[in-house]
Design a protein around this motif. Structure first.
Motif, PDB file in Angstrom:
ATOM      1  N   LEU A  75       0.070   8.912   1.377  1.00 28.45           N
ATOM      2  CA  LEU A  75      -0.514   7.565   1.403  1.00 28.45           C
ATOM      3  C   LEU A  75      -1.920   7.567   0.805  1.00 28.45           C
ATOM      4  O   LEU A  75      -2.303   6.612   0.107  1.00 28.45           O
ATOM      5  CB  LEU A  75      -0.546   7.036   2.845  1.00 28.45           C
ATOM      6  CG  LEU A  75       0.828   6.846   3.510  1.00 28.45           C
ATOM      7  CD1 LEU A  75       0.657   6.266   4.903  1.00 28.45           C
ATOM      8  CD2 LEU A  75       1.725   5.949   2.661  1.00 28.45           C
ATOM      9  N   GLU A  76      -2.668   8.618   1.065  1.00 21.08           N
ATOM     10  CA  GLU A  76      -4.008   8.720   0.484  1.00 21.08           C
ATOM     11  C   GLU A  76      -3.924   8.851  -1.032  1.00 21.08           C
ATOM     12  O   GLU A  76      -4.724   8.245  -1.765  1.00 21.08           O
ATOM     13  CB  GLU A  76      -4.757   9.920   1.075  1.00 21.08           C
ATOM     14  CG  GLU A  76      -5.193   9.740   2.539  1.00 21.08           C
ATOM     15  CD  GLU A  76      -4.028   9.784   3.513  1.00 21.08           C
ATOM     16  OE1 GLU A  76      -4.086   9.094   4.553  1.00 21.08           O
ATOM     17  OE2 GLU A  76      -3.032  10.495   3.225  1.00 21.08           O
ATOM     18  N   LYS A  77      -2.951   9.618  -1.505  1.00 18.87           N
ATOM     19  CA  LYS A  77      -2.771   9.750  -2.946  1.00 18.87           C
ATOM     20  C   LYS A  77      -2.388   8.415  -3.579  1.00 18.87           C
ATOM     21  O   LYS A  77      -2.881   8.057  -4.660  1.00 18.87           O
ATOM     22  CB  LYS A  77      -1.700  10.807  -3.249  1.00 18.87           C
ATOM     23  CG  LYS A  77      -2.197  12.241  -3.141  1.00 18.87           C
ATOM     24  CD  LYS A  77      -1.090  13.216  -3.527  1.00 18.87           C
ATOM     25  CE  LYS A  77      -1.617  14.639  -3.640  1.00 18.87           C
ATOM     26  NZ  LYS A  77      -2.480  14.820  -4.822  1.00 18.87           N
ATOM     27  N   LEU A  78      -1.539   7.670  -2.921  1.00 16.41           N
ATOM     28  CA  LEU A  78      -1.138   6.363  -3.443  1.00 16.41           C
ATOM     29  C   LEU A  78      -2.308   5.392  -3.453  1.00 16.41           C
ATOM     30  O   LEU A  78      -2.428   4.556  -4.360  1.00 16.41           O
ATOM     31  CB  LEU A  78       0.014   5.795  -2.614  1.00 16.41           C
ATOM     32  CG  LEU A  78       1.396   6.389  -2.863  1.00 16.41           C
ATOM     33  CD1 LEU A  78       2.428   5.708  -1.974  1.00 16.41           C
ATOM     34  CD2 LEU A  78       1.789   6.246  -4.317  1.00 16.41           C
ATOM     35  N   ASN A  79      -3.150   5.493  -2.460  1.00 18.56           N
ATOM     36  CA  ASN A  79      -4.310   4.601  -2.396  1.00 18.56           C
ATOM     37  C   ASN A  79      -5.245   4.817  -3.581  1.00 18.56           C
ATOM     38  O   ASN A  79      -5.884   3.879  -4.065  1.00 18.56           O
ATOM     39  CB  ASN A  79      -5.070   4.827  -1.083  1.00 18.56           C
ATOM     40  CG  ASN A  79      -6.167   3.811  -0.871  1.00 18.56           C
ATOM     41  OD1 ASN A  79      -5.934   2.598  -0.904  1.00 18.56           O
ATOM     42  ND2 ASN A  79      -7.382   4.299  -0.658  1.00 18.56           N
ATOM     43  N   ASN A  80      -5.286   6.061  -4.058  1.00 19.33           N
ATOM     44  CA  ASN A  80      -6.157   6.372  -5.195  1.00 19.33           C
ATOM     45  C   ASN A  80      -5.620   5.826  -6.517  1.00 19.33           C
ATOM     46  O   ASN A  80      -6.372   5.729  -7.495  1.00 19.33           O
ATOM     47  CB  ASN A  80      -6.344   7.892  -5.313  1.00 19.33           C
ATOM     48  CG  ASN A  80      -7.113   8.472  -4.138  1.00 19.33           C
ATOM     49  OD1 ASN A  80      -7.922   7.788  -3.519  1.00 19.33           O
ATOM     50  ND2 ASN A  80      -6.856   9.730  -3.822  1.00 19.33           N
TER      51      ASN A  80
ATOM     52  N   ARG B 220      -3.586   2.862  -6.549  1.00 23.27           N
ATOM     53  CA  ARG B 220      -2.932   1.623  -6.125  1.00 23.27           C
ATOM     54  C   ARG B 220      -2.806   0.585  -7.242  1.00 23.27           C
ATOM     55  O   ARG B 220      -1.974  -0.325  -7.150  1.00 23.27           O
ATOM     56  CB  ARG B 220      -3.656   1.023  -4.926  1.00 23.27           C
ATOM     57  CG  ARG B 220      -5.125   0.692  -5.158  1.00 23.27           C
ATOM     58  CD  ARG B 220      -5.767   0.171  -3.873  1.00 23.27           C
ATOM     59  NE  ARG B 220      -7.179  -0.132  -4.046  1.00 23.27           N
ATOM     60  CZ  ARG B 220      -8.144   0.733  -3.898  1.00 23.27           C
ATOM     61  NH1 ARG B 220      -7.848   1.990  -3.569  1.00 23.27           N
ATOM     62  NH2 ARG B 220      -9.406   0.398  -4.069  1.00 23.27           N
ATOM     63  N   ASN B 221      -3.615   0.697  -8.284  1.00 25.17           N
ATOM     64  CA  ASN B 221      -3.524  -0.260  -9.383  1.00 25.17           C
ATOM     65  C   ASN B 221      -2.391   0.062 -10.349  1.00 25.17           C
ATOM     66  O   ASN B 221      -2.052  -0.753 -11.216  1.00 25.17           O
ATOM     67  CB  ASN B 221      -4.855  -0.308 -10.149  1.00 25.17           C
ATOM     68  CG  ASN B 221      -5.980  -0.894  -9.303  1.00 25.17           C
ATOM     69  OD1 ASN B 221      -5.738  -1.756  -8.454  1.00 25.17           O
ATOM     70  ND2 ASN B 221      -7.194  -0.415  -9.520  1.00 25.17           N
TER      71      ASN B 221
ATOM     72  N   VAL C 260       3.318   3.705  -8.086  1.00 29.21           N
ATOM     73  CA  VAL C 260       3.389   3.457  -6.641  1.00 29.21           C
ATOM     74  C   VAL C 260       4.833   3.216  -6.208  1.00 29.21           C
ATOM     75  O   VAL C 260       5.303   3.762  -5.210  1.00 29.21           O
ATOM     76  CB  VAL C 260       2.502   2.258  -6.253  1.00 29.21           C
ATOM     77  CG1 VAL C 260       2.770   1.837  -4.814  1.00 29.21           C
ATOM     78  CG2 VAL C 260       1.028   2.608  -6.423  1.00 29.21           C
TER      79      VAL C 260
ATOM     80  N   LYS D 123       6.992   5.644  -3.687  1.00 29.69           N
ATOM     81  CA  LYS D 123       7.457   5.079  -2.422  1.00 29.69           C
ATOM     82  C   LYS D 123       8.920   5.405  -2.165  1.00 29.69           C
ATOM     83  O   LYS D 123       9.351   5.513  -1.018  1.00 29.69           O
ATOM     84  CB  LYS D 123       7.236   3.566  -2.402  1.00 29.69           C
ATOM     85  CG  LYS D 123       5.795   3.158  -2.072  1.00 29.69           C
ATOM     86  CD  LYS D 123       5.672   1.649  -1.898  1.00 29.69           C
ATOM     87  CE  LYS D 123       4.274   1.276  -1.427  1.00 29.69           C
ATOM     88  NZ  LYS D 123       4.135  -0.177  -1.220  1.00 29.69           N
TER      89      LYS D 123
ATOM     90  N   PRO E 175      -7.130   8.569   8.947  1.00 29.39           N
ATOM     91  CA  PRO E 175      -7.226   8.337   7.498  1.00 29.39           C
ATOM     92  C   PRO E 175      -8.031   9.440   6.818  1.00 29.39           C
ATOM     93  O   PRO E 175      -9.112   9.813   7.295  1.00 29.39           O
ATOM     94  CB  PRO E 175      -7.936   6.980   7.408  1.00 29.39           C
ATOM     95  CG  PRO E 175      -7.609   6.301   8.687  1.00 29.39           C
ATOM     96  CD  PRO E 175      -7.557   7.385   9.725  1.00 29.39           C
TER      97      PRO E 175
END
Length: 377
Positions: A321-326, A328-329, A334, A338, A375
């Motif tokens: 999830l942290e990797k995806l947050n980086n 997210r654009n 993404v 997922k 987090p």
């Protein structure tokens, strides 16, 4: 008829009816003609099925995070990764590249063994790694057979992703309250199934010890090849871990519903079928993994259970999830990633089993309750 069909027919004529496990072994692993030893196996959009490494490199990066933690637990000494059946080689590629970039001290200590039986895939893997300095003197190829592995004992981690599900299974049938075995015969025109006595007492013993509900007409799949594999792993693992990622569940969950047909199926160009005796050597044959069996036989071989979690839990605990947050654009990436952990994708069906040998009470981040994670951890 194909050459492989003729070879199987000849085997039946010489021996009489054969177990489904022997049939499946030939269909998948016969030299040159079996699916996994031919040039037919294909993964990805244009192939027969997807694997997690084919979805996105983030899967391999998270496995690298896990391996680095295992290395620290083992005292930061020399560490060997043994990957079973590397397919196109992307999992190794993503793992080693990430270790090189993120964990330079670990990189100095790591060696990577690929165990690959398919000469065509081995050639493709070597083409992928050729000339890349990341893999210089770090990577080597080895074999595995009835006598075990071709290398000496190691310290590190045996890693497999969708390897166990492709090992041949014995198919048992509950008939009038008794456990029988399904054999394969040939009548001159077609392969056919016939029921007989169980060929190996270990099969019936497992059904009894696992307390499986022996519902009439239920088909049970027992993977004795996985037992042999874990026994060989235990012989070669001086100290370390076994990481098995595959689709399946515990015995209790696999057999809790009212269905009786078993989990065996074939994959051909992303379509599922149950035509086990068609397209021999051209399609995958696979069965869901019984993780209870892996844990039981592992204990008998000296492999303690570290933990069993869903792939969703495993990847989230390692930081997906942290990797995806980086990123997210990047919506396309993404959505791809997922699919690795969402319930409707691979997250619920796939499991991660970790076993250990000669490691005292290991505590791995990937097995911690998700509620305990903060987090960024």
């Amino acid at each position: 008829m194909t050459i492989l069909s003729d070879l199987i027919i000849e085997r039946i004529k010489n021996k009489g009816n054969i177990t489904f496990a022997e049939f499946m072994q030939m269909a998948l692993y016969y030299p040159e003609y079996g699916y996994y030893n031919s040039n037919a196996v294909s993964i990805g959009k244009s192939g027969d099925f997807y694997t997690s490494p084919a979805v996105h490199r983030m899967f391999g990066e998270l496995i690298a995070v896990q391996l680095e933690e295992m290395w620290r637990i083992l005292g930061r000494a020399s560490f060997t990764v043994v990957e079973m059946g590397a397919n196109a080689g992307w999992l190794c590629y993503d793992i080693m590249r990430y270790i090189k970039n993120e964990y330079p001290w670990f990189y100095k200590k790591v060696q990577y063994f690929i165990v690959e039986s398919n000469p065509h895939l081995r050639e493709k893997q070597q083409e992928l790694f050729c000339g890349n300095p990341v893999f210089d003197e770090k990577l080597s190829w080895h074999s595995y057979g009835e006598d075990g592995f071709s290398f000496d004992a190691v310290q590190g981690c045996f890693l497999s992703n969708e390897f166990i599900d492709a090992l041949p299974v014995h198919r048992l049938l509950v008939k009038e309250g008794e456990v029988k075995e399904i054999y394969v015969g040939y009548n001159g025109n077609d392969f056919y199934e016939i029921v007989g006595d169980v060929c190996n007492h270990a099969l019936k013993d497992y059904c009894i010890n696992a307390e499986m509900p022996l519902r009439e007409s239920r088909v049970l799949e027992i993977n004795l090849a996985a037992r042999d594999y874990l026994n060989h792993v235990a012989q070669k693992l001086n100290c370390g871990f076994v990481l098995t990622i595959d689709y399946g569940d515990t015995a209790q969950r696999r057999y809790r519903d009212n269905t009786t047909g078993g989990t065996l199926r074939c994959y051909y160009r992303h379509n599922v079928n149950h035509d086990y005796y068609e397209r021999l050597g051209e399609q995958d044959i696979t069965a869901s993994v019984d993780f209870s069996f892996l844990m039981d036989v592992g204990k008998g071989a000296g492999l303690e259970v570290t933990g069993l979690v869903k792939q969703s839990h495993y990847l989230i605990a390692l930081g997906v999830l942290e990797k995806l947050n980086n990123i997210r654009n990047n919506l396309e990436t993404v959505l791809k990633v997922k699919n690795l952990f969402l319930p409707e994708g691979m997250g619920e069906v796939f499991k991660a089993l970790i076993q250990h040998r000669n490691v005292k009470n290991p505590c791995l981040s990937s097995l911690k309750p998700l509620s305990s994670l903060k987090p960024g951890t």
